[in-house]
Design a protein around this motif. Structure first.
Motif, PDB file in Angstrom:
ATOM      1  N   GLY A  12       0.807  -1.211   0.000  1.00  0.00           N
ATOM      2  CA  GLY A  12       0.000   0.000   0.000  1.00  0.00           C
ATOM      3  C   GLY A  12       0.841   1.261   0.000  1.00  0.00           C
ATOM      4  N   GLU A  13       1.933   1.262   0.737  1.00  0.00           N
ATOM      5  CA  GLU A  13       2.853   2.403   0.764  1.00  0.00           C
ATOM      6  C   GLU A  13       3.565   2.522  -0.579  1.00  0.00           C
ATOM      7  OE1 GLU A  13       5.709   2.160   3.883  1.00  0.00           O
ATOM      8  OE2 GLU A  13       4.194   1.869   5.426  1.00  0.00           O
ATOM      9  N   LYS A  16       1.746   4.071  -3.713  1.00  0.00           N
ATOM     10  CA  LYS A  16       1.459   5.506  -3.629  1.00  0.00           C
ATOM     11  C   LYS A  16       2.612   6.368  -4.141  1.00  0.00           C
ATOM     12  CE  LYS A  16      -1.599   5.080   0.343  1.00  0.00           C
ATOM     13  NZ  LYS A  16      -1.768   5.399   1.762  1.00  0.00           N
ATOM     14  N   LYS A  18       5.187   8.194  -6.475  1.00  0.00           N
ATOM     15  CA  LYS A  18       5.125   8.704  -7.843  1.00  0.00           C
ATOM     16  C   LYS A  18       6.511   9.001  -8.420  1.00  0.00           C
ATOM     17  CE  LYS A  18       0.649   8.834  -7.684  1.00  0.00           C
ATOM     18  NZ  LYS A  18       0.070   7.540  -7.835  1.00  0.00           N
ATOM     19  N   GLU A  70       9.526  12.083  -0.417  1.00  0.00           N
ATOM     20  CA  GLU A  70       8.296  11.394  -0.796  1.00  0.00           C
ATOM     21  C   GLU A  70       8.103  10.110   0.000  1.00  0.00           C
ATOM     22  OE1 GLU A  70       5.976   9.461  -4.599  1.00  0.00           O
ATOM     23  OE2 GLU A  70       7.521  10.950  -4.975  1.00  0.00           O
TER      24      GLU A  70
END
Length: 71
Positions: A12-13, A16, A18, A70
């Motif tokens: 899940g991390e 995300k 980009k 990020e």
């Protein structure tokens, strides 16, 4: 005990992310977090990240800092 031989991180991390370099660095940093050790030769890091000579000159500002922020 398969977990002992593999780097574990949250999918899940990961999905995300980009920034191209954040995506490439994330598994390496998670390996460090899990083992406390990650050693790589600079030339190997350049290869792993696919860095161009222009990016190597400003590695911190254009690659590492944005990617780590990020992550």
């Amino acid at each position: 005990n398969l977990k002992d031989n593999f780097t574990y991180y949250e999918l899940g991390e990961f999905v995300k992310l980009k920034n191209k370099y954040a995506i490439l660095l994330y598994p390496l940093l998670m390996q460090y977090q899990n083992t406390g050790v990650y050693i790589v030769d600079f030339s190997k890091l350049v290869e792993l990240l696919g860095l161009t000579p222009g990016l190597i000159k400003n590695l911190d500002g254009r690659v590492l800092i944005p990617a780590v922020n990020e992550i």
